[in-house]
Scaffold this motif. Structure first.
Motif, short mmCIF file in Angstrom:
data_model
loop_
_atom_site.label_atom_id
_atom_site.label_comp_id
_atom_site.label_asym_id
_atom_site.label_seq_id
_atom_site.Cartn_x
_atom_site.Cartn_y
_atom_site.Cartn_z
N VAL A 3 0.70 -1.24 -0.03
CA VAL A 3 -0.22 -0.06 0.02
C VAL A 3 1.01 1.31 0.02
CG1 VAL A 3 -1.77 1.33 1.36
CG2 VAL A 3 -1.78 -1.16 1.19
N ASP A 4 0.56 2.36 -0.81
CA ASP A 4 1.37 3.49 -0.86
C ASP A 4 1.04 4.57 0.25
OD1 ASP A 4 -0.77 5.02 -1.58
OD2 ASP A 4 -0.21 5.15 -3.58
N LYS A 5 1.57 5.56 0.41
CA LYS A 5 1.30 6.55 1.69
C LYS A 5 -0.16 7.02 1.58
CE LYS A 5 6.06 7.73 2.21
NZ LYS A 5 7.14 8.78 2.09
N SER A 6 -0.98 6.97 0.44
CA SER A 6 -2.25 7.60 0.32
C SER A 6 -3.31 6.40 0.69
CB SER A 6 -2.53 8.14 -0.88
OG SER A 6 -2.43 6.79 -1.93
N GLY A 7 -2.77 5.32 0.85
CA GLY A 7 -3.74 4.19 1.34
C GLY A 7 -3.98 3.46 -0.06
N GLU A 8 -3.68 3.85 -1.02
CA GLU A 8 -4.15 2.97 -2.17
C GLU A 8 -3.13 1.95 -2.40
OE1 GLU A 8 -6.60 4.02 -4.60
OE2 GLU A 8 -6.98 5.63 -3.11
N ASP A 9 -3.95 0.72 -3.15
CA ASP A 9 -3.26 -0.64 -3.52
C ASP A 9 -2.16 -0.36 -4.34
OD1 ASP A 9 -4.56 -1.84 -1.38
OD2 ASP A 9 -6.09 -2.76 -2.71
N ILE A 10 -0.77 -0.88 -4.31
CA ILE A 10 -0.38 -0.94 -5.40
C ILE A 10 -0.09 -2.20 -6.11
CG2 ILE A 10 2.29 -0.49 -6.25
CD1 ILE A 10 2.50 1.42 -3.74
N SER A 11 -0.18 -2.53 -7.43
CA SER A 11 -0.31 -3.89 -7.78
C SER A 11 1.17 -4.44 -7.98
CB SER A 11 -0.70 -3.44 -9.24
OG SER A 11 -0.41 -4.84 -10.08
N PRO A 12 1.27 -5.57 -7.58
CA PRO A 12 2.63 -6.33 -7.46
C PRO A 12 2.98 -6.81 -8.70
CG PRO A 12 1.07 -7.72 -6.47
CD PRO A 12 0.25 -6.47 -7.00
N THR A 13 2.25 -6.60 -9.83
CA THR A 13 2.44 -7.26 -11.01
C THR A 13 2.38 -6.03 -12.01
OG1 THR A 13 0.09 -7.68 -11.47
CG2 THR A 13 1.48 -9.40 -10.50
N VAL A 14 3.06 -6.47 -13.19
CA VAL A 14 3.18 -5.55 -14.39
C VAL A 14 2.15 -6.32 -15.54
CG1 VAL A 14 4.76 -4.56 -16.13
CG2 VAL A 14 5.52 -4.68 -13.66
N ASN A 15 1.44 -5.46 -16.32
CA ASN A 15 0.79 -5.63 -17.52
C ASN A 15 1.95 -5.57 -18.69
OD1 ASN A 15 -0.86 -6.07 -19.81
ND2 ASN A 15 -2.65 -5.28 -18.37
N LEU A 16 1.90 -6.49 -19.56
CA LEU A 16 2.72 -6.59 -20.76
C LEU A 16 2.23 -5.33 -21.53
CD1 LEU A 16 4.87 -7.67 -22.62
CD2 LEU A 16 3.16 -9.06 -23.37
N ASN A 17 0.88 -4.92 -21.46
CA ASN A 17 0.41 -3.96 -22.32
C ASN A 17 0.87 -2.54 -22.17
OD1 ASN A 17 -0.77 -5.81 -24.29
ND2 ASN A 17 -2.82 -5.81 -22.66
N ASP A 18 1.34 -2.48 -20.87
CA ASP A 18 1.80 -1.13 -19.96
C ASP A 18 3.23 -0.89 -20.50
OD1 ASP A 18 -0.57 -0.48 -19.22
OD2 ASP A 18 0.06 -1.62 -17.21
N LEU A 19 4.21 -1.94 -21.06
CA LEU A 19 5.34 -1.85 -21.41
C LEU A 19 5.84 -1.59 -22.69
CD1 LEU A 19 6.83 -4.88 -19.25
CD2 LEU A 19 7.02 -2.50 -18.61
N LYS A 20 6.74 -0.61 -22.96
CA LYS A 20 6.82 -0.25 -24.42
C LYS A 20 8.50 0.04 -24.67
CE LYS A 20 2.69 0.66 -25.20
NZ LYS A 20 1.83 -0.37 -25.03
N VAL A 21 9.13 -0.28 -25.89
CA VAL A 21 10.52 -0.34 -26.13
C VAL A 21 10.87 1.24 -25.92
CG1 VAL A 21 12.22 -0.44 -27.98
CG2 VAL A 21 10.43 -2.54 -27.58
N GLY A 39 16.89 1.30 -15.98
CA GLY A 39 17.10 0.94 -17.16
C GLY A 39 16.26 1.25 -18.33
N ILE A 40 16.47 0.93 -19.50
CA ILE A 40 15.52 1.31 -20.77
C ILE A 40 15.52 -0.05 -21.32
CG2 ILE A 40 15.59 2.28 -22.89
CD1 ILE A 40 17.33 4.43 -21.86
N ILE A 41 13.68 -0.42 -21.65
CA ILE A 41 13.49 -1.54 -22.43
C ILE A 41 13.99 -1.28 -23.79
CG2 ILE A 41 11.66 -2.90 -23.10
CD1 ILE A 41 10.03 -1.84 -20.81
N LYS A 42 14.67 -2.47 -24.08
CA LYS A 42 15.32 -2.65 -25.60
C LYS A 42 14.41 -3.46 -26.44
CE LYS A 42 18.80 -0.49 -26.15
NZ LYS A 42 19.09 0.45 -26.65
N GLU A 43 14.05 -4.44 -25.68
CA GLU A 43 13.17 -5.19 -26.48
C GLU A 43 12.13 -6.16 -25.78
OE1 GLU A 43 14.02 -9.07 -29.36
OE2 GLU A 43 15.92 -8.24 -28.58
#
Length: 83
Positions: A3-21, A39-43
């Protein structure tokens, strides 16, 4: 679940659609360190291939993709699991 400081849940997972080269990301470097580095996503890999500075076989697939990240400080590349 974290949980972040505002009390909101933080997702422990990443959605592939959110990642971009070209996107900057924070990640845990190889070796199990609890510290993060930038770092920077290369591929985004969806099939097995040899990648990174060590030319390691990355076991990626359509159902278990991996990302290739270039460390912003060392410029070394590493394949990371998307979690």
């Amino acid at each position: 679940m974290p949980v972040d400081k505002s009390g909101e849940d933080i997702s422990p997972t990443v959605n592939l659609n959110d990642l971009k080269v070209g996107q900057k990301v924070l990640y845990h470097p190889v070796g199990g360190s609890q510290q993060t580095t930038e770092g920077i996503i290369k591929e985004i890999m969806t099939e097995p291939e040899v990648a990174g500075n060590r030319q390691v076989q990355i076991k990626a697939s359509e159902t278990d993709p991996r990302i290739l990240i270039e460390n912003s400080n060392t410029h070394k590349e590493t394949g990371k699991e998307i979690v």
